[in-house]
Design a protein around this motif. Sequence first.
Motif, short mmCIF file in Angstrom:
data_model
loop_
_atom_site.label_atom_id
_atom_site.label_comp_id
_atom_site.label_asym_id
_atom_site.label_seq_id
_atom_site.Cartn_x
_atom_site.Cartn_y
_atom_site.Cartn_z
N LEU A 99 0.70 -1.24 0.02
CA LEU A 99 -0.10 0.06 -0.03
C LEU A 99 0.69 1.21 -0.02
O LEU A 99 0.27 2.47 -0.52
CB LEU A 99 -0.90 0.05 1.19
N THR A 104 -2.57 6.55 -5.29
CA THR A 104 -4.10 6.79 -4.87
C THR A 104 -4.99 5.54 -4.98
O THR A 104 -5.86 5.34 -5.52
CB THR A 104 -4.39 7.94 -5.97
N TRP A 108 -8.94 -0.43 0.62
CA TRP A 108 -8.73 -1.58 0.89
C TRP A 108 -9.77 -2.43 1.33
O TRP A 108 -10.32 -1.89 2.41
CB TRP A 108 -7.61 -1.53 2.01
N PHE A 129 -2.34 4.11 7.46
CA PHE A 129 -2.84 4.99 6.32
C PHE A 129 -4.09 5.65 6.70
O PHE A 129 -5.15 5.19 6.35
CB PHE A 129 -3.17 4.00 5.19
N LEU A 132 -6.90 6.16 3.97
CA LEU A 132 -7.20 5.07 3.31
C LEU A 132 -8.71 4.45 3.68
O LEU A 132 -8.73 4.16 4.78
CB LEU A 132 -6.18 3.91 3.39
#
Length: 325
Positions: A99, A104, A108, A129, A132
Amino acid sequence: MSVQAYVVRDEQRPPDNALLQVVQRGLRSQPKRLPSWLFYDEQGSALFEQICEQPEYYLTRAEIALLSEHAANIAEVLGPDVRLVEYGSGHAIKTRLLLEHLATPVAWVPVELSSEPLRLGMQRMAQHFPELPIQPLSVDFTRPLRLPVPPRAPRRTVLYFPGSTIGNFEEREAAQLLRKMRGEMGDNGGILVGADLKKDRATIEAAYNDRAGVTEAFTLNMLTRLNRELGCNFELGAFRHRSRYNAMAGRIETYIVSKREQRVRVGRLQVLFREDEAMLVEYSCKYSLEDFAALAATAGLAVQHVWTDSAGMFSLQYLTRSNAG
Ligand code: AVI
């Protein structure tokens, strides 16, 4: 972190009477066999994490080395705006390495039946992250998946299946699973799958017979689980673990072996084990690059890229739909 509201559903886990039926069927068959997913109760999952740290278990270290070296190139091949769907709870370091390099990523989607590893995995990933979007799916990944609606349109969906877990499926089942994944990833999607490579017998057998005995404890924990969940009376000291490499078939075959003649209660069934009788509990298949390409082809997939660690122990393979598929 943006975690989609979700309910952890344990409904995929067979209810106890279904579990009993699975176990009784396996113990009635000749030779006796039990499915390897029975390893992964809480204790079994913790023991597997310990296996990954054993000096003999080269797979995890090789896969991490591979990712450390090639993650940037892998990310380039996958391209920007990927939705990464991960089969299994994932080893935090591996997923993180990937990741970190993806441009971009759209989301996930960790797919994991057991709620605790799923929760932990999400927690670890969210720390690294925070931006994310995470869309967990608490289901059995061998069944058809209904992927959550992504927060924005991905350029491609990549199904990430690390750790050589594909090797725990027999060839026909592995092909079926890959074909199912082929449907889920869509036309423009791909599968990034870990596959352990064939190598000398001594190295492979050592990985499944570590000196500290963690693998043996992992294997026998299956009996502890059956005692607890089904009221069986397996006597742990009366069984041992055996893992041997079958070079013809290209796989480690793991058995639980009865040290003496004995009877075990499994529900209403009394199961007779003879002295030295071996019950099959796991295959761990090892592949040549040709073997894996042939397996992929039977599922309508073509190998686009292969990455290996510098010692050539482990591979990560990127599969897309083949025209023939
Ligand atoms: C999860 N899977 C890839 C492991 C393997 O290597 O087959 C499970 C395992 N069984 C014994 N040691 C590790």
